[in-house]
Scaffold this active site. Structure first.
Site, PDB file in Angstrom:
ATOM      1  N   ASP A 121     -23.129 -21.107  89.087  1.00  0.00           N
ATOM      2  CA  ASP A 121     -24.457 -21.546  88.652  1.00  0.00           C
ATOM      3  C   ASP A 121     -24.394 -23.030  88.305  1.00  0.00           C
ATOM      4  O   ASP A 121     -23.413 -23.470  87.694  1.00  0.00           O
ATOM      5  CB  ASP A 121     -24.876 -20.751  87.405  1.00  0.00           C
ATOM      6  CG  ASP A 121     -26.368 -20.479  87.385  1.00  0.00           C
ATOM      7  OD1 ASP A 121     -27.113 -21.238  88.017  1.00  0.00           O
ATOM      8  OD2 ASP A 121     -26.778 -19.508  86.734  1.00  0.00           O
ATOM      9  N   HIS A 126     -29.884 -29.625  91.226  1.00  0.00           N
ATOM     10  CA  HIS A 126     -29.926 -28.652  90.124  1.00  0.00           C
ATOM     11  C   HIS A 126     -28.914 -27.532  90.305  1.00  0.00           C
ATOM     12  O   HIS A 126     -28.649 -26.792  89.371  1.00  0.00           O
ATOM     13  CB  HIS A 126     -31.333 -28.060  90.008  1.00  0.00           C
ATOM     14  CG  HIS A 126     -32.324 -29.031  89.457  1.00  0.00           C
ATOM     15  ND1 HIS A 126     -32.793 -28.974  88.165  1.00  0.00           N
ATOM     16  CD2 HIS A 126     -32.908 -30.120  90.011  1.00  0.00           C
ATOM     17  CE1 HIS A 126     -33.639 -29.972  87.952  1.00  0.00           C
ATOM     18  NE2 HIS A 126     -33.733 -30.684  89.059  1.00  0.00           N
TER      19      HIS A 126
HETATM   20  O1  F6P Z   1     -31.835 -23.868  90.538  1.00  0.00           O
HETATM   21  C1  F6P Z   1     -32.772 -24.225  91.404  1.00  0.00           C
HETATM   22  C2  F6P Z   1     -34.137 -23.658  91.142  1.00  0.00           C
HETATM   23  O2  F6P Z   1     -35.098 -24.603  91.473  1.00  0.00           O
HETATM   24  C3  F6P Z   1     -34.388 -23.196  89.705  1.00  0.00           C
HETATM   25  O3  F6P Z   1     -34.789 -24.228  88.888  1.00  0.00           O
HETATM   26  C4  F6P Z   1     -35.432 -22.131  89.873  1.00  0.00           C
HETATM   27  O4  F6P Z   1     -35.287 -21.100  88.959  1.00  0.00           O
HETATM   28  C5  F6P Z   1     -35.183 -21.612  91.248  1.00  0.00           C
HETATM   29  O5  F6P Z   1     -34.355 -22.514  91.939  1.00  0.00           O
HETATM   30  C6  F6P Z   1     -36.485 -21.392  91.957  1.00  0.00           C
HETATM   31  O6  F6P Z   1     -36.309 -21.048  93.269  1.00  0.00           O
HETATM   32  P1  F6P Z   1     -37.523 -20.926  94.286  1.00  0.00           P
HETATM   33  O7  F6P Z   1     -38.308 -22.197  94.197  1.00  0.00           O
HETATM   34  O8  F6P Z   1     -36.877 -20.726  95.601  1.00  0.00           O
HETATM   35  O9  F6P Z   1     -38.326 -19.753  93.825  1.00  0.00           O
END
Ligand code: F6P
Length: 561
Positions: free
Chosen positions: A436, A228
């Site tokens: 990003d 992602h």
């Molecule tokens: O981009 C990766 C991601 O999983 C996003 O989908 C999400 O906003 C973020 O990281 C969440 O991060 P964490 O699980 O570390 O809070």
């Protein structure tokens, strides 16, 4: 979309899913301690019962339903974080969560991963929650696992490197081995309930080695991976110590998906630099006899649903109150998790430059920056928070007046509907990440606009979304003058140009929505299969060097397959 309530109704908490070796044909049960017991004893103590390949619970309590009763292929989604819908659970809904939910919609599926909880007692069995036809299977992490795997290798090393911030990585061998250990734990738990016809789809940088671990346990299933976040160029990837063990493990997947062609090509360069790697047909690569395919699958949103949500949200009391509070000011919006990759500092510098250069706009515009805190155990995140708050107070102090605050700064998260209403009310969205993977705030802003009177998107050239949202004003966030100039242009843009820019972007997103993303990826995964001999090759390679012979044992039934 950044956050919304997931308040489950009609939740059914299930009994534990047990893990055991298979005894095909017999009907038997598994005790809470993992021992084989009679089916009758299992039923009376509420333990799962196995009948050949099926596993189910036999309870008089209607709140307990079977997990593995449905036959037919299932989609098994694996990600670090799982948005378990529990009453009162208010959860962040990042791109991953929205994407996974779309993938599971209308498919029989299981979503497996970390519960988000820390518990020192070792979870023998995943906790199961069934909601809206999705089975959630979650495990807790110990404090040490959380520190070494999540805070450590995933977020202090892989996250900065993949976002091109080599300078911020803090590699340690302890974190590396914690990362591998948690990946093995995931594989062990998953291995117990995987069926031969399941399709497995693993998400994000926390779980790169998972396919190798599953293959080593004898699973020949199609296994895909989707990253992602961005994929950095070869020279940057190579700054990761022992990168071959982590990034090289992606070659055990049948399909590795990226957000953009640029990310995909960066990984292709990495693969070609691996010793003994060969390029096959199209986007297929062969490494040590394994075939892996790579592709670009830009993640998206539920465009039509989101547009409807924003339309309705604009009429909500919350949106009305917010709009009234603006007292005629134009609204510029920034929405991001508090993260150094999001370019929040650069955005505020750009806004500062705009106010400096355009005094006529002072007292006529406000920047609303919504920034929920995240990963606050990591020092770089605490540092960025200090930097952002200091900078905002400096700008507010310099230009603010008793009756006007230039920047409104909010750390709390908002419901999905409230956020959609704010997007619709905003004249400009400033989306300025330094790097990003995609940035779904940009896509949601476009979807939320009134097509008759849309706002303007100012978007960083370094967001994956810039490749698709060509009607945005594209900026380099490192140049404050450029951000300020784009903001000025956006605020003064005539209606006809706003419509011309917005219309095609909305049309694009209505077609290239999240459903299409999931369908495209899964169709590509179905076309790619690893060679069956892979597992025996792998076992020959791994066998003697591993500490526990049992861990690598393949049940006879699978070996024959
Ligand atoms: O981009 C990766 C991601 O999983 C996003 O989908 C999400 O906003 C973020 O990281 C969440 O991060 P964490 O699980 O570390 O809070």
């Amino acid at each position: 979309m950044l956050a919304y309530d997931l308040i489950g109704s009609g939740l059914i908490a299930l009994g534990a899913l047990s893990i055991a070796t298979m005894r095909v044909g017999a009907v038997w049960g598994v005790s809470a301690r993992g021992q084989t017991i009679s089916a009758q004893a299992a039923a009376s103590e509420g333990a799962p019962i196995r009948d050949g390949d099926r596993q189910y619970h036999q309870h008089s309590d209607a709140s307990v339903v079977e997990l593995e009763g449905n036959m037919g292929p299932r989609l098994i989604i694996v990600s670090n974080r799982v948005a378990v819908p529990e009453p009162g659970n208010r959860q962040m809904a990042g791109g991953l969560v929205v994407a996974v939910k779309a993938a599971l919609r209308n498919r029989t599926g299981v979503w497996f991963g970390w519960s988000g909880k820390i518990d020192e007692t070792e979870t023998v069995e995943p906790r199961i929650v069934e909601h809206n036809h999705i089975t959630y299977a979650v495990i807790d992490l110990s404090k040490n696992d959380f520190e070494e795997y999540y805070n450590g290798l995933a977020n202090r090393v892989l996250w900065p490197i993949l976002h091109y911030r080599v300078d911020l990585q803090e590699y340690s061998r302890a974190d590396h081995s914690g990362y591998m250990r948690v990946n093995r734990q995931f594989a062990d738990k998953l291995s117990a309930f995987l069926r031969e016809d399941d399709v497995v789809w693993v998400h994000d940088y926390h779980l790169m080695p998972l396919a190798r671990e599953l293959r080593a346990r004898g699973h020949l299933n199609p296994i895909g991976f989707f990253l992602h976040i961005p994929c950095a160029p070869l020279d940057i990837l190579r700054t990761l110590p022992h990168h071959d063990e982590i990034l090289g493990a992606l070659t055990y997947y049948d399909l590795v998906g990226f957000q953009t062609e640029n990310d995909r090509d960066n990984f292709a360069a990495y693969l070609l630099a691996m010793p003994g790697a060969k390029k096959g047909r199209g986007l297929t690569f062969e490494v040590e006899g394994r075939q892996t395919r790579i592709g670009a699958f830009p993640v998206s949103i539920e465009t039509a649903t989101y547009a409807r949500l924003a339309r309705n949200a604009a009429r909500s009391p919350f949106a009305k109150e917010m709009t009234e509070s603006l007292t005629g000011l134009r609204l510029v919006l920034g929405v991001d998790r508090l993260d150094y990759s999001k370019g929040i500092i650069q955005r505020i510098n750009g806004f500062n430059r705009f106010l400096e250069d355009n005094p006529e706009w002072r007292s006529h515009v406000t920047l609303l920056q919504i920034t929920p805190r995240s990963r606050s155990d990591i020092k770089d995140y605490a540092a960025i928070e200090n930097e952002v708050t200091t900078l905002i107070s400096r700008v507010n102090g310099r230009y603010g007046e008793a009756s006007w605050t230039p920047i409104r700064y909010v750390n709390r998260s908002h419901s999905r509907a409230a956020l959609a209403g704010i997007y619709r009310a905003a004249n400009v969205a400033l989306v300025t990440p330094l790097r990003d993977g995609m940035n779904l705030v940009a896509k949601e802003y476009v979807a939320a606009q009134d097509p008759e009177n849309p706002g303007v998107l100012v978007l960083s050239q370094f967001a994956g979304a810039a490749a698709e949202l060509t009607g945005a004003l594209i900026v380099n966030p490192h140049e404050s003058d450029a951000v300020a100039a784009a903001l000025k242009r956006a605020l003064g843009m005539p209606l006809s140009e706003r419509r011309e820019r917005h219309g095609p972007m909305l049309q694009h997103l209505l077609v290239h929505n999240i459903e299409l993303w999931a369908a495209d990826y899964l169709a590509a995964l179905a076309e790619t299969r690893q060679r069956p001999s892979l597992v025996s090759d792998l076992l020959a390679f791994l066998g003697p060097s591993r500490s526990s012979a049992d861990r690598w044992a393949i049940p006879d039934a699978r070996r024959q397959a």
